[in-house]
Every structure is written in C-alpha cells, then in structure tokens.
Scaffold this active site. Structure first.
Site, PDB file in Angstrom:
ATOM      1  N   ASP A  91       0.773  -1.218   0.048  1.00  0.00           N
ATOM      2  CA  ASP A  91       0.146  -0.212   0.025  1.00  0.00           C
ATOM      3  C   ASP A  91       0.964   1.142   0.022  1.00  0.00           C
ATOM      4  OD1 ASP A  91       0.598   0.942   2.626  1.00  0.00           O
ATOM      5  OD2 ASP A  91      -0.346  -1.125   3.265  1.00  0.00           O
ATOM      6  N   HIS A 106       8.411  -5.092  -1.718  1.00  0.00           N
ATOM      7  CA  HIS A 106       7.370  -6.195  -2.233  1.00  0.00           C
ATOM      8  C   HIS A 106       6.665  -5.784  -3.401  1.00  0.00           C
ATOM      9  CE1 HIS A 106       7.775  -8.942   1.457  1.00  0.00           C
ATOM     10  NE2 HIS A 106       8.616  -9.132   0.430  1.00  0.00           N
ATOM     11  N   CYS A 133       0.585  -3.570 -22.798  1.00  0.00           N
ATOM     12  CA  CYS A 133       1.649  -2.957 -22.332  1.00  0.00           C
ATOM     13  C   CYS A 133       1.728  -1.716 -23.100  1.00  0.00           C
ATOM     14  CB  CYS A 133       2.838  -3.679 -22.356  1.00  0.00           C
ATOM     15  SG  CYS A 133       4.316  -2.933 -22.010  1.00  0.00           S
ATOM     16  N   GLY A 172       5.744  -4.427  13.023  1.00  0.00           N
ATOM     17  CA  GLY A 172       4.552  -4.777  12.494  1.00  0.00           C
ATOM     18  C   GLY A 172       4.850  -6.054  11.607  1.00  0.00           C
TER      19      GLY A 172
END
Length: 231
Positions: A91, A106, A133, A172
């Site tokens: 996010d 990631h 693309c 976290g």
C-alpha cells in the site's frame, strides 16, 4: 548523527483496515495464495489474479494512514540524522502520511508491470488480463507486486542500509517471511542496535536488543517521541 533503518510489515497498516495474511475472515483468507500470489497462479488464471489485486487496490485507496504512519513520517522529518524506511507492504499509506523515502521491497499496488518486456508504469484503478503494455503492446500486464518465489526489489541497497545503520527497527512484522525475516540477523552481525515494535512477540523476538509490544498506533508514536526527546 545516528542512522535509523526501519522495516515495516502488515501490522502497521492493520489499524487502517488493511488485513494481514493471517486475519480470519480477511481478504487473504478468501483466496488460495498459490492461485493469486505466485507466477504460476498468474499463468493459470490471470483474470482471477487481477480481480484479487483490483479488490486490494480499491481497499488500499479507501484506507487512510494511521498514527503509526504519521509518527514515522514525523521521525523522518525531524530526526537530525538519516532515516531509511523499508516496507514489505504494497500500500501507499507511508507516502500519504508524508514519508519521502520508502523502499517497497515487495512492489506496489499503484504500479503495473509487463511480464513480457519488464516495463513499469502507473496502474489504473482496475487492471485486466487483456490490457496492452504501453511499451511493447503485449497483453501481459500484471500488478507490480513481488510474488512468492520471486526476488524482492532493491535487496543489495537494503543490505547496504542495514549494515551501515546505527539502529534497526522492525515494526508490525511476523518474522516468518524471508528475506525480510533475516534482516535482524544481518543487523546483529554488523553490530547494529535492534528494536522490535509489534502487537505480540514474533518468531524472531529473541534476536532483538529491545522490544515494545502493543498496537502500532500506540507503541510507534511513543517510540518516536522518545527518540526525538519529545515524550
């Protein structure tokens, strides 16, 4: 001044309504990870994978940064030394909280990637298996996400930051997903001070010099205030 390197995981975004892999009843629990988070799953059913990440993208866009994100942005802004933030999260809540320097190991929900030519571009709100693309025209677009079995981004850069840090903090994270789970070992080997901030003990809690347990929106602002001398 001391260099601080911070690793964040799903736990920092959980209080913004973005579930972790292990949340009962959450988005992840409704899907087989082999089908939506691996290259083989994408090859078998790209439509299913795009549907999954379209839902995750919409979920993330509707979420707001929480007090933990804001505290880390404040640390970056007010700390007299260097602050480097590495996140396992896909996010953009760190950026929306004001963080300027974020390494997304990631990948990012806001990014698109061509599986054919490797081009990167900004993802639209919804992606589809037949989207061409913009570089090569192939209908091979995929989310710019590092799936299980793929090499995370910027690993050489991340290792350089970790071994040159004065303080390494993990916030976290479960300590179950490698290579990120190995960062504390690299820090320890380099003589870096380490601290873990987590809702509960992780798989690697015993490897940290110090630990703070509790919700991220409580422990992270308190930790940042202590570092900045404003507690």
């Amino acid at each position: 001044m001391r260099k601080i390197v911070i690793l964040t995981g799903a736990g920092i975004s959980a209080e913004s309504g973005l579930g972790t892999f292990r949340d009962a009843g959450g988005l992840w629990s409704q899907y087989d990870l082999e089908e939506v988070a691996t290259p083989d799953g994408f090859a078998r059913n790209p439509t299913l994978v795009h549907d999954f990440y379209n839902a995750r993208r919409a979920n993330a866009l509707n979420a707001s940064p929480n007090a933990a994100h804001a505290a880390l942005a404040r640390l970056e802004r007010d700390w007299p030394g260097e602050v480097v933030l590495i996140t396992q999260n896909i996010d953009d809540l760190h950026e929306r909280a004001g963080q300027r320097r974020v390494i997304h190991m990631h990948g990012e929900l806001t990014g698109a990637l061509c599986a054919e030519c490797g081009a990167h571009w900004q993802a639209p709100p919804e992606m589809h298996a037949d989207d061409p693309c913009p570089e090569c025209g192939a209908a091979a677009t995929r989310p710019d996400i590092v799936w299980f079995g793929e090499m995370p981004y910027d690993m050489d850069l991340i290792e350089k930051h970790i071994v040159s840090a004065d303080l390494f903090a993990a916030i976290g994270t479960s300590g179950q997903v490698f290579p990120a789970a190995g960062f504390v070992m690299q820090a320890n080997a380099a003589g870096v001070e380490t601290v873990e901030l987590n809702l509960e003990p992780s798989e690697l809690s015993g490897m940290f010099d110090a630990r703070h347990e509790g919700p991220a929106t409580d422990v992270v602002p308190t930790w940042v205030s202590h570092l900045l001398g404003t507690a």
